[in-house]
Structure formats: C-alpha cells, structure tokens
Design a protein around this motif. Structure first.
Motif, mmCIF file in Angstrom:
data_model
loop_
_atom_site.group_PDB
_atom_site.id
_atom_site.type_symbol
_atom_site.label_atom_id
_atom_site.label_comp_id
_atom_site.label_asym_id
_atom_site.label_seq_id
_atom_site.Cartn_x
_atom_site.Cartn_y
_atom_site.Cartn_z
ATOM 1 N N ARG A 29 0.437 -1.488 -0.046
ATOM 2 C CA ARG A 29 0.247 -0.182 -0.231
ATOM 3 C C ARG A 29 0.402 1.319 0.023
ATOM 4 N NH1 ARG A 29 -2.719 -1.507 5.268
ATOM 5 N NH2 ARG A 29 0.154 -1.355 6.206
ATOM 6 N N GLY A 30 2.601 1.512 0.148
ATOM 7 C CA GLY A 30 2.880 2.294 -0.068
ATOM 8 C C GLY A 30 3.275 2.441 1.283
ATOM 9 N N LEU A 31 3.122 2.018 2.101
ATOM 10 C CA LEU A 31 3.381 2.439 3.884
ATOM 11 C C LEU A 31 4.793 2.485 4.117
ATOM 12 C CD1 LEU A 31 -0.228 2.427 4.445
ATOM 13 C CD2 LEU A 31 1.201 4.349 4.016
ATOM 14 N N VAL A 32 5.480 2.372 5.330
ATOM 15 C CA VAL A 32 5.384 1.691 6.859
ATOM 16 C C VAL A 32 5.153 1.780 7.743
ATOM 17 C CG1 VAL A 32 7.708 1.820 5.491
ATOM 18 C CG2 VAL A 32 7.510 3.541 7.053
ATOM 19 N N PRO A 33 5.407 1.015 8.477
ATOM 20 C CA PRO A 33 4.744 1.695 10.315
ATOM 21 C C PRO A 33 5.240 2.403 11.179
ATOM 22 C CG PRO A 33 4.681 -0.903 10.071
ATOM 23 C CD PRO A 33 5.614 0.032 8.554
ATOM 24 N N ALA A 34 4.787 3.635 11.116
ATOM 25 C CA ALA A 34 5.800 4.935 12.358
ATOM 26 C C ALA A 34 5.633 4.883 13.998
ATOM 27 C CB ALA A 34 4.986 5.334 11.510
ATOM 28 N N ILE A 35 6.452 4.166 14.574
ATOM 29 C CA ILE A 35 6.213 4.286 15.624
ATOM 30 C C ILE A 35 6.519 5.636 16.934
ATOM 31 C CG2 ILE A 35 7.394 3.226 18.294
ATOM 32 C CD1 ILE A 35 7.730 0.842 16.152
ATOM 33 N N ALA A 36 5.741 6.161 17.803
ATOM 34 C CA ALA A 36 5.683 7.727 18.117
ATOM 35 C C ALA A 36 6.264 7.173 19.144
ATOM 36 C CB ALA A 36 4.552 7.961 17.957
ATOM 37 N N GLN A 37 7.162 7.455 20.184
ATOM 38 C CA GLN A 37 8.005 7.568 20.835
ATOM 39 C C GLN A 37 8.099 9.029 22.214
ATOM 40 O OE1 GLN A 37 11.946 5.852 21.673
ATOM 41 N NE2 GLN A 37 11.468 4.798 23.628
ATOM 42 N N ASP A 38 7.306 9.102 23.353
ATOM 43 C CA ASP A 38 7.911 9.847 23.572
ATOM 44 C C ASP A 38 9.754 9.832 24.166
ATOM 45 O OD1 ASP A 38 8.436 11.858 26.839
ATOM 46 O OD2 ASP A 38 6.297 12.073 26.248
ATOM 47 N N ALA A 39 9.713 11.337 23.905
ATOM 48 C CA ALA A 39 11.328 11.503 23.386
ATOM 49 C C ALA A 39 11.831 12.032 24.909
ATOM 50 C CB ALA A 39 11.811 12.941 22.788
ATOM 51 N N ALA A 40 11.124 12.199 26.083
ATOM 52 C CA ALA A 40 11.949 11.547 26.974
ATOM 53 C C ALA A 40 11.710 11.511 28.323
ATOM 54 C CB ALA A 40 10.902 13.540 27.710
ATOM 55 N N SER A 41 10.137 10.606 28.166
ATOM 56 C CA SER A 41 10.306 9.998 28.910
ATOM 57 C C SER A 41 10.355 8.240 28.044
ATOM 58 C CB SER A 41 8.406 9.885 29.689
ATOM 59 O OG SER A 41 7.631 9.156 28.681
ATOM 60 N N GLY A 42 10.207 7.923 27.402
ATOM 61 C CA GLY A 42 10.647 7.018 26.615
ATOM 62 C C GLY A 42 9.164 5.854 26.231
ATOM 63 N N GLU A 43 8.495 6.912 26.803
ATOM 64 C CA GLU A 43 7.158 5.847 26.570
ATOM 65 C C GLU A 43 6.577 5.808 25.123
ATOM 66 O OE1 GLU A 43 2.326 6.201 28.946
ATOM 67 O OE2 GLU A 43 3.593 8.341 28.439
ATOM 68 N N VAL A 44 5.901 4.507 24.687
ATOM 69 C CA VAL A 44 5.451 4.443 23.395
ATOM 70 C C VAL A 44 4.247 4.679 23.871
ATOM 71 C CG1 VAL A 44 4.925 3.060 21.524
ATOM 72 C CG2 VAL A 44 6.916 2.170 22.764
ATOM 73 N N LEU A 45 3.876 5.919 22.448
ATOM 74 C CA LEU A 45 2.673 6.332 22.796
ATOM 75 C C LEU A 45 1.648 5.961 21.849
ATOM 76 C CD1 LEU A 45 4.076 10.039 23.073
ATOM 77 C CD2 LEU A 45 3.527 8.651 24.741
#
Lengths: 123, 123
Positions: free
Chosen positions: A13-29
């Motif tokens: 589909r022309g897509l990649v998964p993108a994981i967002a992580q809080d840069a300060a806490s390391g929490e996966v958002l």
C-alpha cells in the motif's frame, strides 16, 4: 549519505509502520502509518505527519485536536521498513484522551486498563 | 474480561505489528509481526514469538541466536490492531548484533549510525 525517503521499503500500500515514542520519558505513545511523502513532510516540517488509511489523506497529528507531535528525531530500522519517531507530545496522543494508545495490559488472562483519560485539555 | 487473541484486528495477512520495548530502559528494540497464534504462544510461554513473513513460520525470538525476549507484559492499543511487548532482552535484539534495530538516525538530512554492534556474545 543523504537520506531519501523513497529508499525505505514500503508495503504494497506504499506504507511503513511508524512508532511514536515520547523523547523524554521513553513511553511508546502510538503506532500509525507513513508513506514516503509523510516521511518527507515530517522531516521538513518537524511536525509528525501520518497517512490515514481510513480517510486516505495526510494526517498532521494534532492539526484538529491540538495534540501535536513535535519531531525530535526520526530513526529507521535495520530492514528500512519501519520508522521510529521520537517526539515531544502535547497532551494525550490517543483519541481517547489517554497519554498513550497502549493503555490496555494483559494480566493473568484479563484485559486491564492501566491508564485513565487526561482530564481537561492539557494540549 | 478474559482476553481472546482472536479479538485483535489483524490485517489481510492475519497479522498485527508487534513493537518490542525494553521493560527496564524503555528503549524500543524492534518491530515484527504476530498472528493470533503467535500472540497466544507469547502469552502462554512467556517467550516472545513472532510470525516470520519471509519464512512463513513461527519465530521464537532467540531460539537460534540465544537472544531471547522474556515477556514482561503485553499491551494492546486502542484500535486493537497493534501490540506492545515489554521484554527482558538477552543481548542484542537486532540481527546485526546491535541492541536495537533502530540504530540509524536521520540528522540534518543524513543517515547517522548511533549504535555499534555489541562485541562478543552477551546473550
């Protein structure tokens, strides 16, 4: 070498998964999807931009909710088929008003809610 | 309520993305895929088990390399179409012998390697 978003390995589909992580806490958002243009727009604007599969359009995170993700750094994985974005998250990342979309833990075979919605709008 | 792996929303290949995060440091280690059976096996065995798209078989992480991932907790996201596994990672998570697969950062338009392979085998 200079980075070209076209060199990532996108799915059919022309897509990649993108994981967002809080840069300060390391929490996966959250996890969402990017196409090559979304990768490019994110890098150029510094505002994390996904591709909405349901709406088939660019989705500048927080554009309507105010819960923006300011890009701190983008990283790519060894296979070049997944993106990690370290972000400064304003308010909740999740549309349920929780800080992270991953608020359901599996404990002893049960689904347990481990995070409450943020009260008010801290956006 | 009791958790049933079949209630997750799998894609047309029967898969969900699974993000592995170091339970202690918060570092995002890798992203791979799980089908319903891989989710079930991971929960039952406590050993993180993916579905290998290239080999079309279960992939008990570390089974050959010794770089196992011991499950600390599995979490699911609001849309039930992505899984986060908090793990105790033995040695490197990446097949390149780096701790994380996300060792390439994009800085000033360039690809920058921010992590070196682990020397020796700390598995």
């Amino acid at each position: 070498m200079g980075f070209d978003p076209e060199t990532l390995k996108y799915d059919d589909r022309g897509l990649v998964p993108a994981i967002a992580q809080d840069a300060a806490s390391g929490e996966v958002l959250m996890m969402a999807w990017m196409n090559a243009d979304a990768v490019r727009r994110t890098l150029e604007s510094g505002r994390v931009t996904y591709w909405s599969r349901s709406r088939q359009c660019f989705w500048v995170k927080g554009e309507t909710s105010g819960h923006v993700q300011k890009l701190v750094e983008m990283r790519i994985d060894c296979d070049r088929d997944c993106v990690l974005v370290l972000v400064e998250q304003s308010g909740p990342a999740c549309h349920t008003n929780r800080r992270s979309c991953f608020y359901t833990a599996l404990r002893d075979g049960q689904e347990v809610e481990i995070m409450s919605p943020i009260e008010g709008d801290l956006g």
